[in-house]
Design an enzyme around this catalytic site. Structure first.
Site, PDB file in Angstrom:
ATOM      1  NE  ARG A   1      -2.910   0.399   3.341  1.00 33.04           N
ATOM      2  CZ  ARG A   1      -2.182   0.537   4.464  1.00 33.04           C
ATOM      3  NH1 ARG A   1      -1.388   1.568   4.621  1.00 33.04           N
ATOM      4  NH2 ARG A   1      -2.228  -0.377   5.404  1.00 33.04           N
TER       5      ARG A   1
ATOM      6  CE1 TYR B   1     -15.981  11.190 -17.121  1.00 33.79           C
ATOM      7  CE2 TYR B   1     -15.546  11.278 -14.777  1.00 33.79           C
ATOM      8  CZ  TYR B   1     -15.854  10.550 -15.918  1.00 33.79           C
ATOM      9  OH  TYR B   1     -16.033   9.194 -15.822  1.00 33.79           O
TER      10      TYR B   1
ATOM     11  CG  ASP C   1      -9.282  15.843 -15.741  1.00 32.70           C
ATOM     12  OD1 ASP C   1      -8.539  15.210 -16.519  1.00 32.70           O
ATOM     13  OD2 ASP C   1     -10.369  15.396 -15.333  1.00 32.70           O
TER      14      ASP C   1
ATOM     15  CE  LYS D   1     -11.931   7.589 -18.854  1.00 30.91           C
ATOM     16  NZ  LYS D   1     -12.280   8.870 -18.252  1.00 30.91           N
TER      17      LYS D   1
HETATM   18  C1  LIG Z   1     -12.770   9.301 -17.015  1.00 33.12           C
HETATM   19  C2  LIG Z   1     -12.463  10.654 -16.548  1.00 33.12           C
HETATM   20  C3  LIG Z   1     -12.283  10.936 -15.183  1.00 33.12           C
HETATM   21  C4  LIG Z   1     -12.459   9.866 -14.116  1.00 33.12           C
HETATM   22  O1  LIG Z   1     -11.509   8.862 -14.214  1.00 33.12           O
HETATM   23  P1  LIG Z   1     -11.770   7.322 -13.809  1.00 33.12           P
HETATM   24  O2  LIG Z   1     -10.501   6.661 -14.163  1.00 33.12           O
HETATM   25  O3  LIG Z   1     -12.945   6.857 -14.613  1.00 33.12           O
HETATM   26  O4  LIG Z   1     -12.066   7.319 -12.351  1.00 33.12           O
HETATM   27  C5  LIG Z   1     -11.948  12.227 -14.822  1.00 33.12           C
HETATM   28  N1  LIG Z   1     -11.814  13.209 -15.744  1.00 33.12           N
HETATM   29  C6  LIG Z   1     -11.991  12.977 -17.062  1.00 33.12           C
HETATM   30  C7  LIG Z   1     -11.812  14.096 -18.028  1.00 33.12           C
HETATM   31  C8  LIG Z   1     -12.320  11.707 -17.505  1.00 33.12           C
HETATM   32  O5  LIG Z   1     -12.505  11.494 -18.812  1.00 33.12           O
END
Ligand SMILES: *Cc1c(COP(=O)(O)O)cnc(C)c1O
Length: 383
Positions: free
Chosen positions: A48, A100, A172, A197
């Site tokens: 962890r 998001y 982000d 992604k």
């Molecule tokens: C998918 C996504 C998230 C969240 O991420 P997870 O891996 O699904 O928890 C946050 N911001 C954006 C822009 C995303 O496309």
């Protein structure tokens, strides 16, 4: 020696195994580590706290973003959760009104209960930002390009306006990836990714990460990561390590496909509006040109009529595009934000920012653009 993006993608953070010469970082599927005497270990005590596969990935992620520190978590939202937990009741966060859906849900349904206040504004409006900042503001949460309206926020302008003053500028960077945009170099303090992604890139892993330069903040975040425990596992860390080795190649193709499909959509008689920062008519185009090296493979558009029925018919008519949530994989995906990714956002709220009933979002994969365009063309004919 300053290295190019491709060289960094291939080599960042990894070196051959000293014990065996294995060129790929092994999957250290272990929870604990032998100590030769009390406290006498090789830097790893419990997974962890730190695991060698995750450690290699965290270093690679940091290097890609031009950051000093990287931390990997079990999902993008887990990474955000870890970051917001540095705040205290009474603290305020300013964020974008085109956020998001999962981030919006985390902020409003979880953290508002803990006394943290979120203020959603149009972050492309600097006057709105300046009047939203007050003595309790501790964080500005930027998403650029936004999901799904592809709105562009000027990272440098916001950083210059609020950074210092005990306000963290967090970005982000999921949509752009470090191949197209480096927020820390524009003055941001923290970069977050849903590595699910583009970084993973193959739709086979859920993961998130944070990258930053400040040592004190890194210590705080690492303490939280160890205390709360939403870490990335070794197998998933291996998959993302493998994914980022081709990130530069994939992003190049995503961008090429983006350009080709936008050209097709823009000239199609059944298309009403196209949202893509590479279009000169896009309100954020000039900023995007300055802060991004290319415009990516995420596109939103509306079909004439802009209603749920036509949109559902269209997304069910395509054959190469797959109807699914998520984005950033090698395969092209199609989605209907109003009933899929943004279903948790109230209709009035989403419509105010442009997520209308008929909006369709594309995540272009790395297939041949001719095939993608032919697929869309067939779907239009079926309407
Ligand atoms: C998918 C996504 C998230 C969240 O991420 P997870 O891996 O699904 O928890 C946050 N911001 C954006 C822009 C995303 O496309």
């Amino acid at each position: 020696m300053a290295k190019g993006k491709g060289t960094r993608a291939v080599h960042a953070g990894v070196k051959p195994c000293e014990a065996t010469g294995a060129i790929m970082t092994p999957i250290y599927q272990t929870s604990t580590y032998v100590q030769e005497g009390v406290g006498n270990h090789k830097g790893y005590e419990y997974s962890r706290t730190l695991n060698p596969t995750r450690h290699a990935l965290e270093n690679a992620l940091a290097e890609l973003e031009g950051a000093k520190h990287g931390l990997a978590f079990g999902s993008g939202l887990a990474a955000m959760d870890n970051l917001i937990k540095i705040l205290k009741p009474g603290d305020e966060v300013i964020s974008t009104d085109d956020l998001y859906g999962g981030s919006y849900r985390l902020f409003t349904t979880v953290f508002e209960n803990y006394g943290i206040k979120f203020n959603f504004i149009d972050l492309s409006d600097m006057d709105a930002l300046k009047s939203a900042v007050n003595q309790n503001t501790r964080m500005v949460w930027i998403e650029t390009p936004t999901n799904p309206m592809m709105k562009i926020t000027d990272i440098k302008a916001i950083s210059e306006a609020v950074s210092g003053n005990d306000v963290l500028v967090c970005v982000d960077n999921t949509f752009a990836t470090p191949m197209l945009q480096l927020p820390l170099a524009q003055g941001a303090d923290v970069v977050m990714h849903s590595a699910t992604k583009y970084l993973g890139g193959h739709s086979d892993v859920v993961m998130g990460c944070l990258m930053l330069n400040d040592d004190d903040l890194d210590l705080k975040l690492r303490t939280l990561q160890n205390s709360c425990g939403a870490i990335a596992g070794p197998m998933d860390s291996f998959l993302v390590l493998r994914g980022i080795k081709t990130l530069h190649l994939r992003m190049q193709r995503h961008c090429e496909n983006g350009k080709a499909v936008v050209e097709f959509l823009n000239s199609h008689p059944k298309v009403e509006r196209v949202y893509w920062p590479g279009l000169e008519s896009h309100p954020g185009h000039d900023v995007a040109k300055r802060q991004m090296s290319d415009f990516g493979g995420m596109i939103s558009f509306t079909i004439a009529g802009d209603n749920i029925e036509t949109a559902h018919k269209f997304v069910e008519a395509v054959e190469i595009f797959t109807l699914a949530e998520s984005l950033g994989g090698v395969e092209s995906l199609i989605g209907h934000p109003a009933t899929m990714t943004h279903a948790s956002i109230p209709k009035e709220v989403r419509e105010k920012v442009g997520v209308t009933d008929g909006l369709i979002r594309l995540s272009l994969g790395v297939e041949d653009s001719e095939d993608l365009i032919a697929d869309l063309s067939r779907a239009f004919d079926k309407l």
